[in-house]
Design a protein around this motif. Structure first.
Motif, short mmCIF file in Angstrom:
data_model
loop_
_atom_site.label_atom_id
_atom_site.label_comp_id
_atom_site.label_asym_id
_atom_site.label_seq_id
_atom_site.Cartn_x
_atom_site.Cartn_y
_atom_site.Cartn_z
N ASN A 62 9.11 -7.40 -4.82
CA ASN A 62 8.34 -8.63 -4.65
C ASN A 62 8.70 -9.70 -5.69
O ASN A 62 8.01 -10.70 -5.82
N GLY A 63 9.74 -9.43 -6.45
CA GLY A 63 10.18 -10.40 -7.44
C GLY A 63 9.49 -10.28 -8.79
O GLY A 63 9.67 -11.12 -9.67
N CYS A 64 8.70 -9.22 -8.98
CA CYS A 64 7.99 -9.04 -10.25
C CYS A 64 8.96 -8.59 -11.35
O CYS A 64 9.83 -7.75 -11.12
N LYS A 65 8.79 -9.13 -12.52
CA LYS A 65 9.59 -8.73 -13.69
C LYS A 65 8.88 -7.56 -14.37
O LYS A 65 7.69 -7.64 -14.65
N ILE A 66 9.63 -6.52 -14.65
CA ILE A 66 9.03 -5.28 -15.17
C ILE A 66 9.20 -5.19 -16.68
O ILE A 66 10.28 -5.46 -17.21
N GLN A 67 8.13 -4.79 -17.36
CA GLN A 67 8.17 -4.61 -18.82
C GLN A 67 8.14 -3.11 -19.12
O GLN A 67 7.16 -2.42 -18.79
N MET A 68 9.17 -2.61 -19.76
CA MET A 68 9.17 -1.19 -20.12
C MET A 68 8.58 -0.96 -21.50
O MET A 68 8.67 -1.83 -22.38
N TYR A 70 1.59 -6.73 -3.93
CA TYR A 70 2.95 -6.18 -3.83
C TYR A 70 3.01 -5.08 -2.76
O TYR A 70 4.01 -4.94 -2.04
N TYR A 71 1.96 -4.31 -2.68
CA TYR A 71 1.95 -3.19 -1.73
C TYR A 71 1.73 -3.64 -0.28
O TYR A 71 1.69 -2.82 0.63
N MET A 72 1.62 -4.95 -0.05
CA MET A 72 1.55 -5.47 1.33
C MET A 72 2.95 -5.46 1.96
O MET A 72 3.09 -5.63 3.17
N ILE A 73 3.97 -5.27 1.15
CA ILE A 73 5.35 -5.27 1.65
C ILE A 73 5.56 -4.09 2.61
O ILE A 73 4.86 -3.08 2.52
N ALA A 74 6.50 -4.25 3.54
CA ALA A 74 6.82 -3.15 4.47
C ALA A 74 7.44 -1.98 3.69
O ALA A 74 8.22 -2.19 2.76
N PHE A 85 11.59 2.89 -2.38
CA PHE A 85 10.43 2.73 -3.27
C PHE A 85 10.08 4.08 -3.89
O PHE A 85 9.25 4.83 -3.38
N THR A 86 10.73 4.40 -5.00
CA THR A 86 10.49 5.70 -5.63
C THR A 86 9.35 5.65 -6.63
O THR A 86 8.89 6.69 -7.10
N ASP A 87 8.92 4.46 -6.99
CA ASP A 87 7.78 4.32 -7.89
C ASP A 87 7.12 2.96 -7.67
O ASP A 87 7.55 2.21 -6.78
N ASP A 88 6.10 2.66 -8.45
CA ASP A 88 5.36 1.41 -8.25
C ASP A 88 6.17 0.22 -8.73
O ASP A 88 6.11 -0.87 -8.15
N ALA A 89 6.93 0.41 -9.79
CA ALA A 89 7.75 -0.68 -10.32
C ALA A 89 8.76 -1.14 -9.27
O ALA A 89 9.04 -2.33 -9.16
#
Lengths: 235, 235
Positions: free
Chosen positions: B195-201, B176-180, B185-189
């Motif tokens: 990158n299209g990742c679904k986040i679980q809180m 994911y961190y390969m993205i420009a 981007f205030t956090d890793d989520a």
């Protein structure tokens, strides 16, 4: 605004029973640097140059205890006691009904003792121009909306955490509070908004916290000490 | 999840220069109950039963100072130092690139020293099942979205204030961190989400604050004292 707007009122709502504090004493009576929280809050309004008339809403069964506290702490700031209601909504409504005349009323949580003179005056000033004023701060954190499973990040710059005092014209907020109670009324602005009122936000203060936990109390104590000392932190 | 998921890493990011603290010392080095904040943070991960490998990202020009601090405070928790980058994004990226092997990485702010063992383990556990975990708490306040002039109240139950540690599979978050870089981007989520990742809180902890002001530091100090003493507040 009408010519009555020079009248200023402070309606301090102290209805909480304080179960989250793990203490027998309702939280508004807990000692903050040797003085009950509610006395700090009342004093914050008493030092204003505009000298608002101060009304304090308390649950009926706390009124005797409060009067005893005032004697014990030689607290002689003039204020009118009003009996609270079942919810914050009903307590505020009772308080508003105890106000004679028009002008501006600052409705404030009894457990927000750290509110500054500056913030209260800013709210009164904006409300005298715009009709109302709602202090709020932007969160420090990234903010997401949704459920644990499905959520999305929202623009932090558009997000506001709402505080008090919330200032309104007395006659208008009285009329807004004629609406039937709804549990989504978490503050006065939401009651006003349900009546079609347009809300004006102003910059709040991060320190102006609502004391709901023992750690909040410790935080408030530290803020007051820091204010008193100027600034004296390590290193 | 792959069989590699038993590997645990903690990536602690301490890039801040601390200008908001009104102090010469970057905030991660400020003393919190006699010990630099960052040492508290590192120790919070070191006490875990899963014994994560700990990496700490620091600005290059702070590394000598940090090494001196470790000697002065006899701080001997093993950790790998990684040079930081221009922004938090670049610092995290450098840190991730310093990780060998796969598994789960908890990416954590160096100035969140109050994080509990329980919260970190909960995040690792949820991430091992769901692929990632993002701790967050609901705000105490009414929340509004918009501008000072035009805003609307949102449902507080749907609103989340995001914390760290944010836990991801190492190989995935590296990709994911390969993205420009993008300043949203205030956090890793938010990087993962781009990158299209679904986040679980998962439920965070109110005390797990990010120290950004002198008052935050005082608050953290109080929390640590309260934790140490059990509970000893005035009634």
């Amino acid at each position: 605004m009408s010519s009555l707007s020079n009248n200023r009122f402070a309606l301090i709502v102290a209805g909480g029973s304080g179960t989250r504090m793990c203490a027998e004493t309702p939280k508004q009576f807990l000692l903050l640097n040797s003085l009950p929280i509610l006395m700090h809050t009342i004093s914050a309004f008493n030092i204003l140059e505009c000298k608002p008339r101060i009304l304090v809403v308390l649950p009926e069964h706390h009124i005797d205890f409060w009067n005893q506290l005032c004697i014990r702490h030689a607290f002689n700031v003039q204020h009118t006691l009003v009996k609270g209601g079942e919810t914050r909504f009903h307590s505020v409504k009772n308080g508003l009904n105890a106000i004679d005349g028009d002008g501006l009323v600052a409705i404030h949580d009894g457990v927000r003792p750290i509110v500054s003179q500056n913030l209260i005056e800013r709210c009164f000033n904006v409300a005298s121009e715009k009709g109302n004023a709602l202090p709020a701060v932007k969160p420090n954190e990234t903010v997401r909306l949704g459920t644990p499973e499905i959520s999305k990040k929202i623009n932090r710059d558009e997000c506001w955490l709402v505080q008090t005092p919330q200032v309104f014209e007395v006659s208008k907020i009285k009329s807004y509070y004629m609406i039937a109670y709804n549990e989504t009324f978490t503050d006065d602005a939401s009651v006003a908004e349900a009546n079609g009122c347009k809300i004006q936000m102003v910059e709040g203060e991060r320190e102006n916290i609502k004391i709901t936990t023992p750690i909040d109390l410790a935080y408030a104590s530290q803020v007051l000490k820091t204010k008193a000392e100027g600034s004296g932190l390590n290193p």
